[in-house]
Scaffold this motif. Structure first.
Motif, PDB file in Angstrom:
ATOM      1  N   ALA A 139       0.824  -1.207   0.000  1.00  0.00           N
ATOM      2  CA  ALA A 139       0.000   0.000   0.000  1.00  0.00           C
ATOM      3  C   ALA A 139       0.861   1.261   0.000  1.00  0.00           C
ATOM      4  O   ALA A 139       0.477   2.282  -0.562  1.00  0.00           O
ATOM      5  CB  ALA A 139      -0.914   0.004   1.217  1.00  0.00           C
ATOM      6  N   ARG A 140       2.044   1.202   0.616  1.00  0.00           N
ATOM      7  CA  ARG A 140       2.900   2.383   0.728  1.00  0.00           C
ATOM      8  C   ARG A 140       3.799   2.592  -0.487  1.00  0.00           C
ATOM      9  O   ARG A 140       4.168   3.728  -0.788  1.00  0.00           O
ATOM     10  CB  ARG A 140       3.790   2.280   1.970  1.00  0.00           C
ATOM     11  N   SER A 141       4.194   1.539  -1.173  1.00  0.00           N
ATOM     12  CA  SER A 141       5.217   1.639  -2.217  1.00  0.00           C
ATOM     13  C   SER A 141       4.864   2.555  -3.394  1.00  0.00           C
ATOM     14  O   SER A 141       5.763   3.195  -3.925  1.00  0.00           O
ATOM     15  CB  SER A 141       5.597   0.256  -2.720  1.00  0.00           C
ATOM     16  N   PRO A 142       3.589   2.693  -3.820  1.00  0.00           N
ATOM     17  CA  PRO A 142       3.325   3.589  -4.947  1.00  0.00           C
ATOM     18  C   PRO A 142       3.396   5.078  -4.581  1.00  0.00           C
ATOM     19  O   PRO A 142       3.278   5.935  -5.450  1.00  0.00           O
ATOM     20  CB  PRO A 142       1.909   3.244  -5.389  1.00  0.00           C
ATOM     21  N   PHE A 143       3.631   5.394  -3.327  1.00  0.00           N
ATOM     22  CA  PHE A 143       3.597   6.783  -2.865  1.00  0.00           C
ATOM     23  C   PHE A 143       4.940   7.180  -2.262  1.00  0.00           C
ATOM     24  O   PHE A 143       5.619   6.373  -1.636  1.00  0.00           O
ATOM     25  CB  PHE A 143       2.492   6.974  -1.826  1.00  0.00           C
ATOM     26  N   LYS A 144       5.285   8.439  -2.455  1.00  0.00           N
ATOM     27  CA  LYS A 144       6.489   8.998  -1.840  1.00  0.00           C
ATOM     28  C   LYS A 144       6.040   9.868  -0.670  1.00  0.00           C
ATOM     29  O   LYS A 144       5.231  10.782  -0.842  1.00  0.00           O
ATOM     30  CB  LYS A 144       7.268   9.837  -2.841  1.00  0.00           C
ATOM     31  N   LEU A 145       6.569   9.588   0.499  1.00  0.00           N
ATOM     32  CA  LEU A 145       6.233  10.366   1.688  1.00  0.00           C
ATOM     33  C   LEU A 145       6.977  11.701   1.630  1.00  0.00           C
ATOM     34  O   LEU A 145       8.200  11.742   1.629  1.00  0.00           O
ATOM     35  CB  LEU A 145       6.609   9.597   2.958  1.00  0.00           C
ATOM     36  N   VAL A 146       6.222  12.786   1.564  1.00  0.00           N
ATOM     37  CA  VAL A 146       6.802  14.118   1.485  1.00  0.00           C
ATOM     38  C   VAL A 146       6.897  14.747   2.861  1.00  0.00           C
ATOM     39  O   VAL A 146       7.914  15.347   3.219  1.00  0.00           O
ATOM     40  CB  VAL A 146       5.973  15.028   0.542  1.00  0.00           C
ATOM     41  N   GLU A 147       5.851  14.573   3.656  1.00  0.00           N
ATOM     42  CA  GLU A 147       5.815  15.187   4.990  1.00  0.00           C
ATOM     43  C   GLU A 147       4.935  14.346   5.900  1.00  0.00           C
ATOM     44  O   GLU A 147       3.910  13.827   5.474  1.00  0.00           O
ATOM     45  CB  GLU A 147       5.240  16.603   4.884  1.00  0.00           C
ATOM     46  N   ALA A 148       5.331  14.232   7.162  1.00  0.00           N
ATOM     47  CA  ALA A 148       4.531  13.534   8.171  1.00  0.00           C
ATOM     48  C   ALA A 148       4.563  14.348   9.452  1.00  0.00           C
ATOM     49  O   ALA A 148       5.570  14.373  10.156  1.00  0.00           O
ATOM     50  CB  ALA A 148       5.052  12.121   8.414  1.00  0.00           C
ATOM     51  N   GLY A 149       3.466  15.037   9.731  1.00  0.00           N
ATOM     52  CA  GLY A 149       3.341  15.794  10.972  1.00  0.00           C
ATOM     53  C   GLY A 149       2.652  14.929  12.014  1.00  0.00           C
ATOM     54  O   GLY A 149       2.516  13.717  11.862  1.00  0.00           O
ATOM     55  N   ASP A 150       2.191  15.559  13.091  1.00  0.00           N
ATOM     56  CA  ASP A 150       1.488  14.810  14.122  1.00  0.00           C
ATOM     57  C   ASP A 150       0.158  14.268  13.618  1.00  0.00           C
ATOM     58  O   ASP A 150      -0.204  13.134  13.910  1.00  0.00           O
ATOM     59  CB  ASP A 150       1.250  15.691  15.349  1.00  0.00           C
ATOM     60  N   TYR A 151      -0.573  15.089  12.871  1.00  0.00           N
ATOM     61  CA  TYR A 151      -1.909  14.690  12.443  1.00  0.00           C
ATOM     62  C   TYR A 151      -2.114  14.831  10.940  1.00  0.00           C
ATOM     63  O   TYR A 151      -3.240  14.916  10.477  1.00  0.00           O
ATOM     64  CB  TYR A 151      -2.970  15.498  13.196  1.00  0.00           C
ATOM     65  N   ASN A 152      -1.024  14.892  10.176  1.00  0.00           N
ATOM     66  CA  ASN A 152      -1.171  14.976   8.728  1.00  0.00           C
ATOM     67  C   ASN A 152      -0.015  14.269   8.032  1.00  0.00           C
ATOM     68  O   ASN A 152       1.085  14.171   8.557  1.00  0.00           O
ATOM     69  CB  ASN A 152      -1.266  16.422   8.259  1.00  0.00           C
ATOM     70  N   ILE A 153      -0.315  13.774   6.844  1.00  0.00           N
ATOM     71  CA  ILE A 153       0.680  13.131   5.988  1.00  0.00           C
ATOM     72  C   ILE A 153       0.490  13.706   4.590  1.00  0.00           C
ATOM     73  O   ILE A 153      -0.638  13.816   4.107  1.00  0.00           O
ATOM     74  CB  ILE A 153       0.497  11.594   5.944  1.00  0.00           C
ATOM     75  N   THR A 154       1.585  14.061   3.936  1.00  0.00           N
ATOM     76  CA  THR A 154       1.542  14.519   2.555  1.00  0.00           C
ATOM     77  C   THR A 154       2.285  13.500   1.710  1.00  0.00           C
ATOM     78  O   THR A 154       3.447  13.179   1.983  1.00  0.00           O
ATOM     79  CB  THR A 154       2.191  15.912   2.408  1.00  0.00           C
TER      80      THR A 154
END
Length: 162
Positions: free
Chosen positions: A136-151
């Motif tokens: 589920a994670r591999s097709p996406f690049k994690l740009v930002e991960a805050g406390d309550y948000n993910i980009t």
């Protein structure tokens, strides 16, 4: 903030214990029979009355804390750019998010090649992201991960219409 919560908890314990003692004092017999109760084996009754009042105070405190702070979940927002609404990887991500332990609801909004997922989850966003399977994670690049948000950025942008 923790000090204020501690002061508030102490205040509640004191107020509930005095209220419970007042309630048990009304239920006690008069002071003449109290002196006769304190002698011999029935002297333990005043101790039981005090422990009962303390138990009542603690139960009142627990119910107050549960009503104030009980079972509140955080809403984590996941923003995915450069993705089509009917993309199979988005469907897989939503389905896998629903399967994660602790997730109550997954709601999606879509606008102009961007998807916004709102997830009811008790915990931080990085914990949620780490609990997802690699597929589920591999097709996406994690740009930002805050406390309550993910980009996230969708890696496969070849299917998008410009």
């Amino acid at each position: 903030m923790k000090c204020y919560c501690l002061y508030f908890a102490c205040f509640l314990i004191i107020s509930f214990s005095s209220r419970a003692q007042n309630q048990t004092a009304r239920a006690r017999p008069s002071s003449n029979s109290k002196t006769s109760q304190s002698a011999g084996p029935s002297g333990n009754q005043s101790l039981t009355v005090k422990t009962d009042s303390l138990k009542m105070a603690m139960n009142d405190l627990k119910s107050s804390f549960n009503s104030l702070f009980g079972n509140k979940r955080d809403t984590i927002s996941i923003y995915i750019s450069n993705i089509e609404y009917d993309d199979n990887n988005l469907v897989i991500l939503k389905d896998d998010l629903k399967k994660v332990k602790g997730v109550k609801a997954v709601n999606m909004q879509y606008k102009q090649s961007a998807a916004m997922l709102d997830i009811s989850f008790k915990g931080k966003s990085a914990e949620l992201w780490d609990k997802l399977p690699i597929e589920a994670r591999s097709p996406f690049k994690l740009v930002e991960a805050g406390d309550y948000n993910i980009t996230l950025l969708y890696k496969n942008t070849s299917g998008l219409k410009q």
